[in-house]
Design an enzyme around this catalytic site. Structure first.
Site, PDB file in Angstrom:
ATOM      1  N   ASN A  82       0.843  -1.204   0.000  1.00 41.92           N
ATOM      2  CA  ASN A  82       0.000   0.000   0.000  1.00 41.92           C
ATOM      3  C   ASN A  82       0.874   1.248   0.000  1.00 41.92           C
ATOM      4  OD1 ASN A  82       0.663  -0.798   2.661  1.00 41.92           O
ATOM      5  ND2 ASN A  82      -1.001   0.407   3.530  1.00 41.92           N
ATOM      6  N   ILE A  83       0.397   2.242  -0.738  1.00 45.73           N
ATOM      7  CA  ILE A  83       1.146   3.495  -0.905  1.00 45.73           C
ATOM      8  C   ILE A  83       0.192   4.640  -0.573  1.00 45.73           C
ATOM      9  CG2 ILE A  83       2.489   4.913  -2.497  1.00 45.73           C
ATOM     10  CD1 ILE A  83       2.802   2.306  -4.235  1.00 45.73           C
ATOM     11  N   GLU A 110      -2.998  -4.683  -3.075  1.00 49.32           N
ATOM     12  CA  GLU A 110      -3.479  -5.588  -4.123  1.00 49.32           C
ATOM     13  C   GLU A 110      -3.477  -4.893  -5.477  1.00 49.32           C
ATOM     14  OE1 GLU A 110      -4.810  -4.793  -1.231  1.00 49.32           O
ATOM     15  OE2 GLU A 110      -6.199  -6.310  -0.492  1.00 49.32           O
TER      16      GLU A 110
HETATM   17  N1  THU Z   1      -5.316  -1.310   2.357  1.00 47.69           N
HETATM   18  C1  THU Z   1      -4.762  -2.142   1.422  1.00 47.69           C
HETATM   19  O1  THU Z   1      -3.599  -1.996   1.050  1.00 47.69           O
HETATM   20  N2  THU Z   1      -5.536  -3.126   0.900  1.00 47.69           N
HETATM   21  C2  THU Z   1      -6.849  -3.331   1.209  1.00 47.69           C
HETATM   22  O2  THU Z   1      -7.505  -4.153   0.579  1.00 47.69           O
HETATM   23  C3  THU Z   1      -7.470  -2.558   2.285  1.00 47.69           C
HETATM   24  C4  THU Z   1      -6.676  -1.420   2.821  1.00 47.69           C
HETATM   25  C5  THU Z   1      -4.500  -0.213   2.906  1.00 47.69           C
HETATM   26  C6  THU Z   1      -4.946   1.154   2.476  1.00 47.69           C
HETATM   27  C7  THU Z   1      -4.394   2.017   3.584  1.00 47.69           C
HETATM   28  O3  THU Z   1      -3.073   2.392   3.252  1.00 47.69           O
HETATM   29  C8  THU Z   1      -4.359   1.108   4.794  1.00 47.69           C
HETATM   30  O4  THU Z   1      -4.560  -0.212   4.316  1.00 47.69           O
HETATM   31  C9  THU Z   1      -5.417   1.423   5.823  1.00 47.69           C
HETATM   32  O5  THU Z   1      -6.675   1.498   5.254  1.00 47.69           O
END
Ligand code: THU
Length: 127
Positions: A42-43, A55
Site C-alpha cells: 500500500n502506498i 493488491e
Molecule cells: N489497504 C490495502 O492496502 N488493501 C486493502 O484491501 C485494504 C486497505 C490499505 C490502504 C491504507 O493504506 C491502509 O490499508 C489502511 O486502510
C-alpha cells in the site's frame, strides 16, 4: 509456488509499505498463470483518497508488464511492525479490480486460509 510461499512474499512486500498516515502496512503477492509473481504494497498519500492498496499495486504492476491472467493473490496486513498474522481482507475496490481480470474461482489467499472471488464478492459489477 505454494500458498505459504505466496503469503511469505506478501509479508515481505509489506515491509516496503508507505503507510505514514494509517500505520497499517499491507503486502500482496499475485501469481500469474504463466508463473510470474508480482508483489505490491500500500502506498498512502497526504491527499488521502489517492492512496493505493497493496493488491491494486500488484495487479497494476502486472498489467503494465503485459500480464493479465492470474490464478491467485496472497494478502497480508496489519499494524506496521507486527507479525501480520491476522487475516487482512481485500477492500471492495480491490475486489472490483480483481473482477476485471479474474473469474469467480480466482483464489484469494489470506493468513487463515483461502477464499475465492465468488466468496468475497458474489455479485459483481460488469459492463
Ligand atoms: N489497504 C490495502 O492496502 N488493501 C486493502 O484491501 C485494504 C486497505 C490499505 C490502504 C491504507 O493504506 C491502509 O490499508 C489502511 O486502510
Amino acid at each position: 509456488m505454494t500458498d505459504n510461499e505466496l503469503i511469505e512474499l506478501a509479508k515481505k512486500a509489506a515491509q516496503d509499505s508507505y503507510c505514514k498516515y494509517s500505520g497499517f502496512s499491507v503486502g500482496a503477492a499475485l501469481l500469474c498463470r504463466d508463473g510470474r509473481v508480482f508483489t505490491g504494497c500500500n502506498i498512502e498519500n497526504g491527499s488521502f483518497s489517492l492512496t493505493n492498496c497493496a493488491e491494486r499495486t500488484a495487479i497494476f504492476k502486472a498489467v503494465s508488464e503485459g500480464c493479465t491472467e492470474f490464478s491467485a493473490i496472497a494478502v497480508a496486513g496489519g499494524e506496521k511492525g507486527s507479525d501480520l498474522s491476522q487475516p487482512c481482507f481485500p477492500c471492495g475496490a480491490c475486489l472490483q479490480v480483481m473482477s476485471e481480470f479474474c473469474g469467480g474461482d480466482f483464489r484469494i489467499i489470506l493468513t487463515d486460509g483461502v477464499r475465492t472471488l465468488n466468496d468475497l464478492m458474489p455479485s459483481r459489477f460488469a459492463l
